[in-house]
Every structure is written in C-alpha cells, then in structure tokens.
Scaffold this motif. Sequence first.
Motif, mmCIF file in Angstrom:
data_model
loop_
_atom_site.group_PDB
_atom_site.id
_atom_site.type_symbol
_atom_site.label_atom_id
_atom_site.label_comp_id
_atom_site.label_asym_id
_atom_site.label_seq_id
_atom_site.Cartn_x
_atom_site.Cartn_y
_atom_site.Cartn_z
ATOM 1 N N VAL A 33 -3.459 -8.524 10.938
ATOM 2 C CA VAL A 33 -2.398 -9.363 11.510
ATOM 3 C C VAL A 33 -2.704 -10.830 11.229
ATOM 4 C CG1 VAL A 33 -1.220 -10.028 13.648
ATOM 5 C CG2 VAL A 33 -1.931 -7.656 13.299
ATOM 6 N N VAL A 34 -1.643 -11.632 11.020
ATOM 7 C CA VAL A 34 -1.849 -13.037 10.681
ATOM 8 C C VAL A 34 -1.819 -13.952 11.904
ATOM 9 C CG1 VAL A 34 -0.950 -12.784 8.338
ATOM 10 C CG2 VAL A 34 0.620 -13.363 10.198
ATOM 11 N N ALA A 35 -1.268 -13.502 13.027
ATOM 12 C CA ALA A 35 -1.183 -14.335 14.224
ATOM 13 C C ALA A 35 -2.446 -14.185 15.069
ATOM 14 C CB ALA A 35 0.046 -13.956 15.038
ATOM 15 N N LEU A 36 -2.778 -15.242 15.815
ATOM 16 C CA LEU A 36 -3.935 -15.210 16.697
ATOM 17 C C LEU A 36 -3.752 -14.181 17.806
ATOM 18 C CD1 LEU A 36 -4.876 -18.955 17.359
ATOM 19 C CD2 LEU A 36 -6.331 -17.251 16.272
ATOM 20 N N ARG A 37 -4.850 -13.666 18.304
ATOM 21 C CA ARG A 37 -4.797 -12.798 19.470
ATOM 22 C C ARG A 37 -4.310 -13.594 20.682
ATOM 23 N NH1 ARG A 37 -10.342 -9.124 19.291
ATOM 24 N NH2 ARG A 37 -9.708 -7.796 17.523
ATOM 25 N N PRO A 38 -3.621 -12.939 21.618
ATOM 26 C CA PRO A 38 -3.062 -13.658 22.776
ATOM 27 C C PRO A 38 -4.075 -14.484 23.544
ATOM 28 C CG PRO A 38 -2.195 -11.432 22.678
ATOM 29 C CD PRO A 38 -3.258 -11.513 21.631
ATOM 30 N N GLU A 39 -5.299 -13.974 23.692
ATOM 31 C CA GLU A 39 -6.291 -14.693 24.492
ATOM 32 C C GLU A 39 -6.732 -16.011 23.851
ATOM 33 O OE1 GLU A 39 -8.581 -11.220 22.456
ATOM 34 O OE2 GLU A 39 -6.589 -11.623 23.292
ATOM 35 N N TRP A 40 -6.464 -16.190 22.537
ATOM 36 C CA TRP A 40 -6.844 -17.420 21.848
ATOM 37 C C TRP A 40 -5.711 -18.438 21.784
ATOM 38 C CZ3 TRP A 40 -11.766 -18.259 21.224
ATOM 39 C CH2 TRP A 40 -12.643 -17.181 21.068
ATOM 40 N N ARG A 41 -4.483 -18.019 22.072
ATOM 41 C CA ARG A 41 -3.341 -18.939 21.929
ATOM 42 C C ARG A 41 -3.393 -20.079 22.940
ATOM 43 N NH1 ARG A 41 1.137 -14.144 21.157
ATOM 44 N NH2 ARG A 41 0.318 -13.374 19.144
#
Length: 210
Positions: free
Chosen positions: A136-144
Amino acid sequence: MSRVASAVVEMVVEEVFHCGDIIGKVFDDQNRNGYQDDGERGLAGVRVATVKGLLVTADAEGRFHIACADLPDQRIGTNYILKLDTRSLPSGYRLTTENPRVVRLTAGKASKFLFGASVGRVVRLDLSDAAFDEGVVALRPEWRASLAQMVELLDKEPSVLRLVYTENGEGRRLAEKRLKVMRKDIARKWRRVGARYRLEVEAKVLSGSR
C-alpha cells in the motif's frame, strides 16, 4: 549655386548616458523576511549570473556591480534577469528571496538587486516499509496523526523538509510511489495551515544494504 543644403546625421548612443548599471548585494537574512534589516551583514564570495553567461562574484561585504549591464529601451526600459548560483552559498545557507530576480532597467540609471540567504532549518523524516501496509502507498492510520504534527512544526519557522525512505526489499518503484503520495499529502496539509512560506521538500530513496 543654391542656398538649400542637406546632410545625413547619425545619432550614436553614448553609453555613459544610456547604459543601465546594476548594483546589488547578497546578505545574511537572519530573520528570513526577505529584506535586509539593520545588522544583517553581506555574504562574501557568492556568485550571480546573467542570461548572457556573465559570472560576477560578490566582494567581502557581499556587494557586486555590473557596469553597463544593458542598453535599455529609452522609452519603456528593459527587463533584466540575474540568477544566484546556490552552490556558491556558505554551507547550510538557503535563499529567502526569489531566484532568479527580475528588475526593470532604465537608461542612464542604476538598478538594485538584493539576494537574501539564511541558515535553514532542515526537518528530516525517515520512512521505511514498516510505516505502510504491505503493498500500500498510504501511511498506516496510526502514523497520519504524526504527519499532521510535523506540518504544525514546519509552520513555526521556515524550514526544509527532507524525506528519506530506506528500501529493504519491497522494491524501489513502490518506495518512489510512496514518497510521491507522501509529498502530495504534505502539500495538502501545508495549504490547510496557511502555507505562509514556500515549503521546499527533498525526497530520497536509499537502499537498506548501504
């Protein structure tokens, strides 16, 4: 014999009266406001270049001068462009003013160029495959949320953001895609907080074997 006579008269441009001179300075813009304030010293040895390839080096006080830079149009003047060679800036310095700069030359007058530079704050963000779900290209939720906090940090004072992605077998193409998405996401958040200065983002992919 006739009293009527004729003559051909050639008007020659006198450079002393028709030239446009350039005076300028490269200065240490300590408060990063783009203007030279009291106490802000010049930067020695910085090079500027004209569109015709002329290189000029600033003196010990950061000053430079181009005599008869051009012969401007006598009615409306002429645009003149100078570009600062950023490689000649002292280590750690970055420009706080436009580059290149454009001024309007007027015949018989001197025009002024000012280039400001300052020691820039560099904010580095290290990334790896662990910050993303597999493939996946998007950051994991915990890093946003951390990304939003970083943008707030950047807003406090002019900075350069350096994104460094360490690739460990997931593939360089995926790493570059992730960086591209990150840059777009940061740009959106930056506009949302007001974008009070032009944020420069550097991105680099490193191999984990290094």
